[in-house]
Design an enzyme around this catalytic site. Structure first.
Site, mmCIF file in Angstrom:
data_model
loop_
_atom_site.group_PDB
_atom_site.id
_atom_site.type_symbol
_atom_site.label_atom_id
_atom_site.label_comp_id
_atom_site.label_asym_id
_atom_site.label_seq_id
_atom_site.Cartn_x
_atom_site.Cartn_y
_atom_site.Cartn_z
ATOM 1 C CG HIS A 45 -1.778 -1.232 1.318
ATOM 2 N ND1 HIS A 45 -2.929 -1.463 0.602
ATOM 3 C CD2 HIS A 45 -1.563 -2.361 2.057
ATOM 4 C CE1 HIS A 45 -3.414 -2.654 0.902
ATOM 5 N NE2 HIS A 45 -2.604 -3.225 1.773
ATOM 6 C CB SER B 226 13.484 22.050 -13.692
ATOM 7 O OG SER B 226 12.761 23.235 -13.925
#
Length: 447
Positions: free
Chosen positions: A144, A265
């Site tokens: 999970h 970036s």
């Protein structure tokens, strides 16, 4: 144009349905198929040696499909007639584009699968080697996407290898089914000339023939089965790519990918974006789309050849070629990946404590479980265990215990060796068949 006996090359039927662009992918396989057909005509006594020699020379001189034809098959036959003259028209006997394209598609798929399976073997070897080196390196595993129990990098890498070895064996099984020849089946019911279909199959490296001529010319189920297995492989690799994206993010920061796999970036100079893994993840989605297109086209076609099948071809190559690229990208990323830090939460040792209490004190596991759970809830849980203790206590095959990992790596290396031998044997058999055709060709080319 050769086959169209009315209208012109500017008609919608010619322009809208031509597959010249897509056929560039199978030009070499179409030439091989035609060569086997011409040799078959010679062996049947239909075409004499001089004409056969001229036809083979003409096939070898065919380099590209020019505009003005419906497809590569028409372009090739027209080329043969122009090069050889009227005797070039013999190639139309006992032949249809239906059986020839079906054959070429299987040859092309076989070539790409050979490359894919070899690439997977290389990746699996790299995973086993890296697992051997990292049996003691603590690595987080999740359920999970919450920290579960202590594990090792070796354990995680062997999980990837297990996934890929399963996919490898399924794909290899489909390759064996694929490697059957449709050649000699004509348009749908065969031909009145008794060509030796088994001999044609052998010359092209096939193991057998597709017996029924309807199935041989009109079924694409064997190629679809291949594509489905390859899509399954891509989905497995996509999950690994997702792991790499998450674990290398600066929020989790467990692993560092090689510089060659990250990009920054244009605005934020601190970024190390896992761009190859993001792209692999996206490519898996594209492949699911390709498979959906294939199935959507195929499900609506009646039995027998339909031109719809032509529209499936490019999707096959997109799936297979992207998968080959993805395997190579994943190998590079995993080989260069390093673990930056040990992720530890004392609560991840709670399962070990509950199991030890149950085993050593002879109490039902659920009682021990609730005991530990109560202390966790109260914020008082502590453990004297270390992650290394947890790992070494694991007692079952396939767990991260380094001693058991060592044995698992030995077993997996044995499986890898067996798989490599299977593929080598398969490839050798294909080459032997193709060499037989080359020997016949060389003999025919002797003046």
């Amino acid at each position: 144009m050769l086959y169209r006996s009315w209208g012109s090359s500017s008609d919608e039927a010619s322009d809208y349905t031509n597959s010249i662009h897509e056929d560039a992918e199978i030009t070499e396989q179409v030439k091989l198929t035609m060569k086997a057909h011409v040799i078959s005509l010679f062996l049947s006594g239909t075409v004499d040696k001089p004409v056969t020699r001229d036809l083979i020379k003409a096939i070898n001189s065919f380099k590209e499909v020019k505009q003005g034809y419906e497809d590569v098959h028409e372009a090739l036959e027209d080329h043969l007639i122009k090069e050889v003259g009227e005797p070039g028209g013999w190639v139309g006997l006992a032949r249809s584009r239906n059986d020839h394209v079906a054959t070429a598609l299987r040859l092309k798929t076989r070539d790409l699968l050979d490359e894919l399976l070899n690439s997977l073997l290389t990746l699996r070897e790299a995973l086993l080697s890296k697992a051997e080196e990292n049996k003691e390196v603590i690595f987080p595993v999740y359920t999970h996407f919450q920290l579960a129990q202590p594990s090792t990098l070796s354990h995680y890498l062997l999980y990837i290898e297990e996934e890929l070895s399963s996919r490898w064996r399924n794909i290899f099984s489909e390759l064996s089914q694929l490697n059957r020849s449709p050649l000699g089946s004509g348009a749908i019911v065969g031909t009145n000339l008794k060509v030796d279909r088994q001999k044609e199959a052998t010359m092209l490296g096939f193991d057998d023939i597709v017996y029924n001529t309807i199935s041989a010319t009109a079924s694409r189920s064997d190629i679809i089965s291949v594509v489905l297995e390859v899509a399954n492989l891509m989905v497995s690799m996509s999950r690994i790519a997702e792991d790499m994206v998450l674990l290398s993010s600066n929020m989790i920061d467990v692993v560092q990918l090689p510089d060659s796999h990250v990009s920054t970036s244009s605005l934020m100079p601190h970024k190390r974006n896992a761009v190859t893994m993001e792209t692999l993840r996206a490519k898996a989605g594209l492949i699911i789309g390709e498979v959906t297109s294939i199935l959507s086209i195929y499900k609506g076609t009646p039995s027998g050849y339909d031109l719809d099948l032509q529209e499936m071809n490019l999707h096959y190559w997109n799936v297979l070629e992207e998968a080959i690229r993805a395997v190579k990208i994943l190998k590079s990323a995993i080989s260069g990946m390093v673990v930056k830090r040990e992720v530890m939460d004392v609560k991840s040792l709670s399962t070990d404590e509950a199991e030890l209490t149950s085993i050593q004190n002879k109490v039902p596991y659920r009682k021990a479980y609730f005991d530990v759970a109560s202390r966790i809830k109260q914020g008082s849980y502590q453990s004297n265990l270390k992650p290394q203790d947890s790992i070494r206590m694991k007692a079952v095959i396939g767990s991260p215990n380094p001693d058991l990992i060592t044995e698992e790596i030995k077993t997996k290396r044995k499986f890898l060796s067996q798989d490599r031998e299977k593929l080598t044997s398969f490839s050798l058999k294909v080459r032997n068949g193709m060499n037989l055709m080359k020997v016949i060709e060389d003999d025919l080319l002797q003046e």
